[in-house]
Every structure is written in structure tokens, then in C-alpha cells.
Design a protein around this motif. Structure first.
Motif, mmCIF file in Angstrom:
data_model
loop_
_atom_site.group_PDB
_atom_site.id
_atom_site.type_symbol
_atom_site.label_atom_id
_atom_site.label_comp_id
_atom_site.label_asym_id
_atom_site.label_seq_id
_atom_site.Cartn_x
_atom_site.Cartn_y
_atom_site.Cartn_z
ATOM 1 N N VAL A 1 0.840 -1.203 0.000
ATOM 2 C CA VAL A 1 0.000 0.000 0.000
ATOM 3 C C VAL A 1 0.876 1.256 0.000
ATOM 4 O O VAL A 1 0.682 2.167 0.796
ATOM 5 N N GLN A 2 1.833 1.298 -0.926
ATOM 6 C CA GLN A 2 2.745 2.435 -0.982
ATOM 7 C C GLN A 2 2.015 3.737 -1.305
ATOM 8 O O GLN A 2 2.488 4.824 -0.974
ATOM 9 N N GLY A 3 0.844 3.644 -1.928
ATOM 10 C CA GLY A 3 0.071 4.834 -2.268
ATOM 11 C C GLY A 3 -1.028 5.157 -1.275
ATOM 12 O O GLY A 3 -1.829 6.069 -1.505
ATOM 13 N N GLY A 4 -1.081 4.409 -0.168
ATOM 14 C CA GLY A 4 -2.098 4.662 0.845
ATOM 15 C C GLY A 4 -3.069 3.511 0.990
ATOM 16 O O GLY A 4 -3.225 2.678 0.090
ATOM 17 N N VAL A 5 -3.761 3.467 2.128
ATOM 18 C CA VAL A 5 -4.630 2.333 2.438
ATOM 19 C C VAL A 5 -6.081 2.567 2.040
ATOM 20 O O VAL A 5 -6.888 1.633 2.049
ATOM 21 N N LYS A 6 -6.442 3.788 1.685
ATOM 22 C CA LYS A 6 -7.830 4.083 1.349
ATOM 23 C C LYS A 6 -8.001 4.225 -0.156
ATOM 24 O O LYS A 6 -7.161 4.808 -0.840
ATOM 25 N N ALA A 7 -9.109 3.686 -0.665
ATOM 26 C CA ALA A 7 -9.394 3.752 -2.100
ATOM 27 C C ALA A 7 -10.883 3.936 -2.320
ATOM 28 O O ALA A 7 -11.706 3.381 -1.581
ATOM 29 N N GLU A 8 -11.231 4.683 -3.354
ATOM 30 C CA GLU A 8 -12.625 4.852 -3.760
ATOM 31 C C GLU A 8 -12.734 4.373 -5.196
ATOM 32 O O GLU A 8 -11.925 4.751 -6.046
ATOM 33 N N PHE A 9 -13.713 3.497 -5.477
ATOM 34 C CA PHE A 9 -13.791 2.923 -6.814
ATOM 35 C C PHE A 9 -15.238 2.726 -7.226
ATOM 36 O O PHE A 9 -16.163 2.809 -6.404
ATOM 37 N N ASN A 10 -15.417 2.457 -8.500
ATOM 38 C CA ASN A 10 -16.741 2.248 -9.080
ATOM 39 C C ASN A 10 -17.194 0.815 -8.812
ATOM 40 O O ASN A 10 -16.800 -0.118 -9.513
ATOM 41 N N ALA A 11 -18.029 0.629 -7.793
ATOM 42 C CA ALA A 11 -18.504 -0.714 -7.448
ATOM 43 C C ALA A 11 -19.366 -1.307 -8.555
ATOM 44 O O ALA A 11 -19.474 -2.536 -8.681
ATOM 45 N N GLY A 12 -19.973 -0.432 -9.364
ATOM 46 C CA GLY A 12 -20.771 -0.931 -10.477
ATOM 47 C C GLY A 12 -19.951 -1.740 -11.458
ATOM 48 O O GLY A 12 -20.424 -2.756 -11.992
ATOM 49 N N LEU A 13 -18.707 -1.306 -11.703
ATOM 50 C CA LEU A 13 -17.832 -2.075 -12.603
ATOM 51 C C LEU A 13 -17.518 -3.441 -12.011
ATOM 52 O O LEU A 13 -17.436 -4.436 -12.733
ATOM 53 N N VAL A 14 -17.327 -3.477 -10.704
ATOM 54 C CA VAL A 14 -17.045 -4.755 -10.045
ATOM 55 C C VAL A 14 -18.204 -5.721 -10.259
ATOM 56 O O VAL A 14 -18.010 -6.905 -10.556
ATOM 57 N N LEU A 15 -19.421 -5.204 -10.149
ATOM 58 C CA LEU A 15 -20.601 -6.052 -10.333
ATOM 59 C C LEU A 15 -20.758 -6.502 -11.780
ATOM 60 O O LEU A 15 -20.938 -7.693 -12.063
ATOM 61 N N ARG A 16 -20.700 -5.548 -12.683
ATOM 62 C CA ARG A 16 -20.981 -5.864 -14.092
ATOM 63 C C ARG A 16 -19.922 -6.764 -14.706
ATOM 64 O O ARG A 16 -20.235 -7.614 -15.542
ATOM 65 N N ARG A 17 -18.684 -6.572 -14.305
ATOM 66 C CA ARG A 17 -17.602 -7.375 -14.893
ATOM 67 C C ARG A 17 -17.225 -8.581 -14.032
ATOM 68 O O ARG A 17 -16.296 -9.301 -14.360
ATOM 69 N N ARG A 18 -17.926 -8.772 -12.914
ATOM 70 C CA ARG A 18 -17.675 -9.920 -12.030
ATOM 71 C C ARG A 18 -16.208 -9.938 -11.580
ATOM 72 O O ARG A 18 -15.515 -10.950 -11.685
ATOM 73 N N LEU A 19 -15.755 -8.827 -11.061
ATOM 74 C CA LEU A 19 -14.353 -8.674 -10.691
ATOM 75 C C LEU A 19 -14.081 -9.177 -9.276
ATOM 76 O O LEU A 19 -14.963 -9.208 -8.424
ATOM 77 N N THR A 20 -12.833 -9.546 -9.049
ATOM 78 C CA THR A 20 -12.378 -9.955 -7.719
ATOM 79 C C THR A 20 -11.278 -9.003 -7.262
ATOM 80 O O THR A 20 -10.323 -8.757 -8.004
ATOM 81 N N ILE A 21 -11.428 -8.463 -6.067
ATOM 82 C CA ILE A 21 -10.382 -7.637 -5.455
ATOM 83 C C ILE A 21 -9.882 -8.398 -4.236
ATOM 84 O O ILE A 21 -10.650 -8.710 -3.330
ATOM 85 N N THR A 22 -8.600 -8.714 -4.228
ATOM 86 C CA THR A 22 -8.039 -9.505 -3.139
ATOM 87 C C THR A 22 -6.654 -8.974 -2.800
ATOM 88 O O THR A 22 -6.165 -8.022 -3.401
ATOM 89 N N GLY A 23 -6.028 -9.570 -1.820
ATOM 90 C CA GLY A 23 -4.691 -9.161 -1.414
ATOM 91 C C GLY A 23 -4.199 -10.043 -0.294
ATOM 92 O O GLY A 23 -4.953 -10.845 0.266
ATOM 93 N N SER A 24 -2.915 -9.912 0.032
ATOM 94 C CA SER A 24 -2.377 -10.727 1.117
ATOM 95 C C SER A 24 -1.031 -10.187 1.564
ATOM 96 O O SER A 24 -0.370 -9.441 0.847
ATOM 97 N N THR A 25 -0.652 -10.566 2.780
ATOM 98 C CA THR A 25 0.722 -10.406 3.251
ATOM 99 C C THR A 25 1.239 -11.794 3.573
ATOM 100 O O THR A 25 0.490 -12.664 4.040
ATOM 101 N N LEU A 26 2.520 -12.020 3.341
ATOM 102 C CA LEU A 26 3.087 -13.365 3.451
ATOM 103 C C LEU A 26 3.753 -13.616 4.800
ATOM 104 O O LEU A 26 3.661 -14.717 5.355
ATOM 105 N N ARG A 27 4.393 -12.606 5.360
ATOM 106 C CA ARG A 27 5.247 -12.814 6.534
ATOM 107 C C ARG A 27 4.553 -13.500 7.711
ATOM 108 O O ARG A 27 5.118 -14.412 8.322
#
Length: 329
Positions: A242-268
Motif C-alpha cells: 500500500v505504498q500509495g495509501g490504504v484508502k481507495a474509492e472505486f466504481n462498485a458498479g464495474l465490479v458487479l458488471r464485470r464480475r471482478l475480484t479484489i483480493t490481497g495478502s501479506t506473506l510474513r
């Protein structure tokens, strides 16, 4: 033994060479006589006080090492096909900036044929991270397209090569024309200078407006909304920093219409069994590609361990292409 210690949280100069007792390997562990230690962005975050050490891990920085197994749990080593005297590289939860380091047997991998310890020390952190996030979480398949943000970082150079070797198309971003050229040399199909081009528009043009299947993101923040625009139907956005910051605002409609997945992880902080499973996948799928030279370590500079502060200064400048490594020779 000598070890690089964080004397206080702050600038690179807080890294000091000190004396520590040699650690003792416990059940399921080995003691490695370290030849080289990889330097990674999480080490910088730990030095500045922004990446707490997981419970039970060494406070000495360093998440990857290469060297020789000195001793350890004989039964666990035998089960893994390892023994004292073997050259290995290992992913660790801390303690890597030292002449001796304890590692779980399951997180050790043999040094790939043809590589020295400097090259081997540059592998574990980025290779484990890319496999876990791009291929396990992101489910990248041959024939799909991957967008790599920060293509000349340690993660970036690994993701470009691994994705290409396993049959994907790769678009990378970088912050200069020279870095874009480096991405292309590593095998990226296209490279976008994010300082002079809008990567959203460039991705649309390069994919015929289809978009990419997977985005590997180390920035987050304002990038998230733009990356969602870059994704094809059923696309996957994987956030690993998250070098650019932890907060994000996005178009949830695109997530729905395109069936998108937003994920993430830390390994340590993940358990040994989880990391051991990644190690097994790497040994089966990726280590042969390293031995064949189809994937190659990209090392920008090697520093004597006593100059760890200089390595951190270079990492924070973002002027490097590939990995930085400390040598204990």
C-alpha cells in the motif's frame, strides 16, 4: 555472530553491525551458515517502525538468505530430501541479516543448478510472494494477460519473468523510459511509462479495450479505481502493498458488471505449512525454469553486509532495477 541490527526506528543510518548469539534450530528447523541475504521493501518498513515483527520471529531484519545447512532436525530434513552440508536458500520471518539464521525446513529450497549464493539469496521473498499472489490468489493462466505495477522492482522483475515463462502475456509499468526498456528486456510484451502515459488508456489500447485478466498492485490508494477500469470481465486485482495509501474509492458498479475480484495478502505472518506449500509449488514448477535459464535472477547491486544502510538508501531512492543483496563473504 555478526548481525545487522535496527538500533532505533528511523533513517537507514540506524542499521548497525552488532554481535548476537548464534541461534539454535528447533523442531522442524535448520541452522544455515549464511553467505548472502536479500534486501526487500518490508525490511525498510520494519526499520522505520511500520512493519511489526510477527510473534516469535527474530527482531533482526531480513526475510531471505542463502548458504549451507549446518545442522538441524535430521528427521525433518530427511523427509524434505535435505541434509547438513546442502546449499539452500530460504524464506524466513526475520533474522536474515546475520551470519547464521534459523529457517523452517519446509521454507528451504535447494540452490538452483548454476546459481551462486548471491543469486540464490535474491529468490525466496519475491518468488514466494509472486507465486502466492499471481498464481494462487490471482489464478493467472497461460494465455491470459497480467499487468504488473512497478515492473523493475524485485517483485516486478520476478512477476514478469515467471508469468512469461508460464505462458501469459505481460504488460508492465515503470517510472522512466530506461526502466520500461528494462521491462521489455526481461520479457514483458509491453511497458508503460506511468509518468508520461495514462496506464488506463494505454492498457485499453494494448488489449483492444478488453482489459487484463490480473493486476499485481503494490501501490493501492488512488491506483485501485484505475486498475478496476483496466480489468477484463472476471478479472482479478491482487494488492500486495500500500505504498500509495490504504484508502481507495472505486466504481462498485464495474465490479458487479464485470464480475471482478479484489483480493490481497501479506506473506510474513502466514504459518509455516502455508509457506511450505508454496515452496513445493515453486520447486515443481519454477525451479526447473531457473535451472534452464528461462528465468534469471536480476541483481542490481551487492553490498557488504556492513553497508546495509547504503542498500536501504538505494532501495528508498527507487533507482534500482531488480534485487539488492548483502554479502557476508
Amino acid at each position: 555472530m555478526q548481525a545487522v541490527e535496527i538500533s532505533a526506528y528511523g533513517a537507514p543510518e540506524v542499521l548497525r553491525l552488532g554481535e548476537r548469539p548464534v541461534p539454535v534450530a528447533g523442531a522442524g528447523e535448520v541452522l544455515i551458515r549464511v553467505s548472502a541475504s536479500g534486501v526487500n521493501r518490508p525490511d525498510v518498513l520494519q526499520r522505520t517502525g511500520n512493519y511489526p515483527v510477527p510473534p516469535g520471529a527474530s527482531d533482526i531484519p531480513g526475510l531471505e538468505v542463502a548458504g549451507v545447512i549446518e545442522s538441524g532436525d535430521a528427521a525433518a530434513m530427511a523427509q524434505a530430501g535435505l541434509k547438513a552440508g546442502d546449499r539452500v536458500c530460504a524464506l524466513v520471518a526475520g533474522g536474515g541479516y546475520a551470519q547464521w539464521c534459523v529457517a523452517p525446513v519446509g521454507q528451504c529450497l535447494p540452490v538452483p543448478e548454476g546459481l551462486d549464493d548471491i543469486a540464490a539469496a535474491s529468490l525466496p521473498e519475491t518468488f514466494f510472494t509472486v507465486w502466492s499472489n499471481v498464481f494462487d490468489r490471482g489464478r493467472l493462466q497461460a494465455g491470459e494477460t497480467l499487468l504488473v505495477q512497478g515492473g523493475t522492482s524485485g517483485i516486478g522483475v520476478t512477476a514478469i519473468q515467471m508469468a512469461k515463462a508460464l505462458g501469459a502475456r505481460v504488460i508492465a509499468t515503470a517510472g522512466s523510459d530506461d526502466k520500461c526498456a528494462a521491462c521489455l528486456k526481461l520479457g514483458a510484451d509491453h511497458a508503460i511509462n506511468y509518468k508520461t502515459q495514462d496506464f488506463v488508456a494505454a492498457v485499453a489500447e494494448l488489449t483492444g479495450k478488453r482489459g487484463v485478466d490480473v493486476v499485481l498492485d503494490m501501490v493501492a490508494g488512488s491506483y485501485v479505481s484505475r486498475e478496476i477500469e483496466c480489468l477484463a470481465e472476471d478479472g482479478r486485482l491482487v494488492i500486495i502493498a500500500v505504498q500509495g495509501g490504504v484508502k481507495a474509492e472505486f466504481n462498485a458498479g464495474l465490479v458487479l458488471r464485470r464480475r471482478l475480484t479484489i483480493t490481497g495478502s501479506t506473506l510474513r505472518p502466514r504459518p509455516v505449512a502455508f509457506k511450505a506449500a508454496i515452496a513445493a509449488s515453486l520447486r515443481a514448477r519454477v525451479w526447473p525454469l531457473l535451472a534452464e535459464g528461462r528465468i534469471q535472477p536480476v541483481i542490481h547491486q551487492v553490498f557488504p553486509a556492513a553497508q546495509a544502510a547504503a542498500a536501504h538508501t538505494l532501495m528508498e531512492s527507487n533507482q534500482h532495477v531488480g534485487k539488492l543483496v548483502l554479502s557476508w563473504a
